[in-house]
Design a protein around this motif. Structure first.
Motif, PDB file in Angstrom:
ATOM      1  N   UNK A  39      42.559  38.228  64.838  1.00  0.00           N
ATOM      2  CA  UNK A  39      43.323  37.494  65.528  1.00  0.00           C
ATOM      3  C   UNK A  39      42.551  36.175  65.624  1.00  0.00           C
ATOM      4  N   UNK A  40      41.355  36.048  65.786  1.00  0.00           N
ATOM      5  CA  UNK A  40      40.655  34.898  65.882  1.00  0.00           C
ATOM      6  C   UNK A  40      40.659  34.031  64.857  1.00  0.00           C
ATOM      7  N   UNK A  41      40.547  34.815  63.400  1.00  0.00           N
ATOM      8  CA  UNK A  41      40.348  34.416  62.226  1.00  0.00           C
ATOM      9  C   UNK A  41      41.829  33.643  61.800  1.00  0.00           C
ATOM     10  N   UNK A  42      42.774  34.453  62.251  1.00  0.00           N
ATOM     11  CA  UNK A  42      44.059  33.830  61.569  1.00  0.00           C
ATOM     12  C   UNK A  42      44.473  32.788  62.839  1.00  0.00           C
ATOM     13  N   UNK A  43      43.939  32.500  63.918  1.00  0.00           N
ATOM     14  CA  UNK A  43      44.148  31.243  64.703  1.00  0.00           C
ATOM     15  C   UNK A  43      43.450  30.238  63.889  1.00  0.00           C
ATOM     16  N   UNK A  44      42.389  30.424  63.459  1.00  0.00           N
ATOM     17  CA  UNK A  44      41.341  29.293  62.937  1.00  0.00           C
ATOM     18  C   UNK A  44      42.122  28.973  61.380  1.00  0.00           C
ATOM     19  N   UNK A  45      42.718  29.865  60.563  1.00  0.00           N
ATOM     20  CA  UNK A  45      43.270  29.659  59.295  1.00  0.00           C
ATOM     21  C   UNK A  45      44.597  28.671  59.537  1.00  0.00           C
ATOM     22  N   UNK A  46      45.424  29.210  60.685  1.00  0.00           N
ATOM     23  CA  UNK A  46      46.595  28.368  61.000  1.00  0.00           C
ATOM     24  C   UNK A  46      46.448  27.216  61.382  1.00  0.00           C
ATOM     25  N   UNK A  47      45.380  26.977  62.178  1.00  0.00           N
ATOM     26  CA  UNK A  47      44.969  25.647  62.922  1.00  0.00           C
ATOM     27  C   UNK A  47      44.710  24.786  61.753  1.00  0.00           C
ATOM     28  N   UNK A  48      43.864  25.270  60.813  1.00  0.00           N
ATOM     29  CA  UNK A  48      43.167  24.243  59.661  1.00  0.00           C
ATOM     30  C   UNK A  48      44.238  23.512  58.941  1.00  0.00           C
ATOM     31  N   UNK A  49      45.472  24.100  59.020  1.00  0.00           N
ATOM     32  CA  UNK A  49      46.812  23.679  58.124  1.00  0.00           C
ATOM     33  C   UNK A  49      47.671  22.941  59.201  1.00  0.00           C
ATOM     34  N   UNK A  50      47.461  23.185  60.698  1.00  0.00           N
ATOM     35  CA  UNK A  50      48.371  22.721  61.481  1.00  0.00           C
ATOM     36  C   UNK A  50      49.784  23.515  61.370  1.00  0.00           C
ATOM     37  N   UNK A  51      49.594  24.936  61.400  1.00  0.00           N
ATOM     38  CA  UNK A  51      50.725  25.754  61.524  1.00  0.00           C
ATOM     39  C   UNK A  51      50.432  26.605  62.684  1.00  0.00           C
ATOM     40  N   UNK A  52      51.513  27.514  63.203  1.00  0.00           N
ATOM     41  CA  UNK A  52      51.362  28.431  64.027  1.00  0.00           C
ATOM     42  C   UNK A  52      51.003  29.718  63.214  1.00  0.00           C
ATOM     43  N   UNK A  55      53.589  31.083  61.522  1.00  0.00           N
ATOM     44  CA  UNK A  55      54.483  30.299  60.472  1.00  0.00           C
ATOM     45  C   UNK A  55      53.239  30.544  59.101  1.00  0.00           C
ATOM     46  N   UNK A  56      51.973  30.553  59.602  1.00  0.00           N
ATOM     47  CA  UNK A  56      50.683  30.890  58.539  1.00  0.00           C
ATOM     48  C   UNK A  56      51.128  32.209  57.716  1.00  0.00           C
ATOM     49  N   UNK A  57      51.328  33.155  58.441  1.00  0.00           N
ATOM     50  CA  UNK A  57      51.640  34.377  57.931  1.00  0.00           C
ATOM     51  C   UNK A  57      53.056  34.479  57.016  1.00  0.00           C
ATOM     52  N   UNK A  58      53.794  33.859  57.453  1.00  0.00           N
ATOM     53  CA  UNK A  58      55.468  33.739  56.486  1.00  0.00           C
ATOM     54  C   UNK A  58      54.941  32.820  55.121  1.00  0.00           C
ATOM     55  N   UNK A  90      61.372  30.507  62.725  1.00  0.00           N
ATOM     56  CA  UNK A  90      60.316  29.995  62.195  1.00  0.00           C
ATOM     57  C   UNK A  90      60.387  29.286  60.707  1.00  0.00           C
ATOM     58  N   UNK A  91      61.179  30.062  59.908  1.00  0.00           N
ATOM     59  CA  UNK A  91      61.355  29.763  58.469  1.00  0.00           C
ATOM     60  C   UNK A  91      62.080  28.262  58.372  1.00  0.00           C
ATOM     61  N   UNK A  92      63.034  28.202  59.434  1.00  0.00           N
ATOM     62  CA  UNK A  92      63.873  26.979  59.602  1.00  0.00           C
ATOM     63  C   UNK A  92      62.965  25.703  59.846  1.00  0.00           C
ATOM     64  N   UNK A  93      61.772  26.056  60.799  1.00  0.00           N
ATOM     65  CA  UNK A  93      60.829  25.056  60.972  1.00  0.00           C
ATOM     66  C   UNK A  93      60.189  24.647  59.611  1.00  0.00           C
ATOM     67  N   UNK A  94      59.776  25.612  58.914  1.00  0.00           N
ATOM     68  CA  UNK A  94      58.959  25.640  57.718  1.00  0.00           C
ATOM     69  C   UNK A  94      59.732  24.637  56.681  1.00  0.00           C
ATOM     70  N   UNK A  95      61.147  25.032  56.456  1.00  0.00           N
ATOM     71  CA  UNK A  95      62.023  24.200  55.648  1.00  0.00           C
ATOM     72  C   UNK A  95      62.264  22.717  56.187  1.00  0.00           C
ATOM     73  N   UNK A  96      62.224  22.616  57.510  1.00  0.00           N
ATOM     74  CA  UNK A  96      62.250  21.103  58.002  1.00  0.00           C
ATOM     75  C   UNK A  96      61.086  20.412  57.359  1.00  0.00           C
ATOM     76  N   UNK A  97      59.923  21.029  57.528  1.00  0.00           N
ATOM     77  CA  UNK A  97      58.840  20.297  57.503  1.00  0.00           C
ATOM     78  C   UNK A  97      58.459  20.092  55.950  1.00  0.00           C
ATOM     79  N   UNK A  98      59.273  20.583  55.016  1.00  0.00           N
ATOM     80  CA  UNK A  98      59.140  20.607  53.693  1.00  0.00           C
ATOM     81  C   UNK A  98      58.301  21.629  52.821  1.00  0.00           C
ATOM     82  N   UNK A  99      57.815  22.604  53.653  1.00  0.00           N
ATOM     83  CA  UNK A  99      56.953  23.655  53.123  1.00  0.00           C
ATOM     84  C   UNK A  99      57.664  24.711  52.291  1.00  0.00           C
TER      85      UNK A  99
END
Length: 198
Positions: A39-52, A55-58, A90-99
């Motif tokens: 969980x801690x690693x996932x938080x670090x991974x997601x934060x590194x690219x400014x995602x929740x 969203x990172x897992x998706x 969450x997918x709608x947010x990622x679409x809006x962000x152009x990812x």
């Protein structure tokens, strides 16, 4: 029932040994410790690219889809063991962000296919430089056979976990109701004794 048996946290023989449930408890302690690190690693991974973290897992799940098996919202939700409504949001947010981008499913007009945009792909390439050494450290002590066995076992455990959680809620409610009934009966005056006194 002996006190020692009443304290057991499992009853299936496969989960017990001559020392009771000690091996099971040890497995769970180790699993929780490893889970906290994941969980801690996932938080670090997601934060590194400014995602929740979700969203990172998706994005990772969609990156691993294939042309033969493209992913839509339902497939992502099933793969991540999350609700469809939550994943849709969450997918709608990622679409809006152009990812991510949506396109019609070639065989079912009611469904959409999800794919990474170039921006989304660039983000995951940047992230992979962080993921590689961390995942090597997390799993690198396993042999290939051990790693494959772990993947199979965790897949089986994860697919059954939702049923176990529903059982926990049901059994908790049943036991609580039984305890409440016993407490109520114990606090109620005995009407027969009252009748004799009168």
């Amino acid at each position: 029932m002996p006190v020692s048996d009443a304290l057991l946290t499992a009853s299936k023989p496969e989960l017990l040994d001559k020392e009771g449930d000690r091996t099971l408890r040890g497995l769970l302690y180790d699993y929780f410790a490893f889970g906290r690190s994941l969980e801690a690693c996932r938080e670090i991974f997601a934060g590194f690219v400014d995602l929740s973290p979700t969203q990172y897992l998706i994005l990772i799940a969609i990156k691993n889809s294939t042309a033969e098996e493209p992913m839509g919202v339902n497939q992502v939700a099933e793969r991540l063991y999350l609700s469809g409504a939550f994943v849709t949001n969450e997918i709608n947010k990622l679409v809006s962000d152009g990812l991510l981008e949506k396109s019609p499913h070639p065989e079912d007009g009611r469904r959409v296919q999800l794919a990474l945009t170039q921006h989304g792909m660039s983000l995951l390439i940047r992230l992979a430089a962080l993921q590689r050494p961390v995942n090597d450290a997390l799993f690198g002590m396993l042999t290939r056979e051990e790693f494959k066995m772990l993947a199979q076992l965790l897949s089986r455990l994860a697919s059954n976990a939702d049923s176990a959680l529903k059982l926990a809620v049901h059994v908790q409610a049943t036991l609580k109701s039984q305890e409440d009934q016993r407490a109520s009966a114990a606090s109620r005056p005995d009407s027969r004794k009252k009748g004799r006194r009168r």
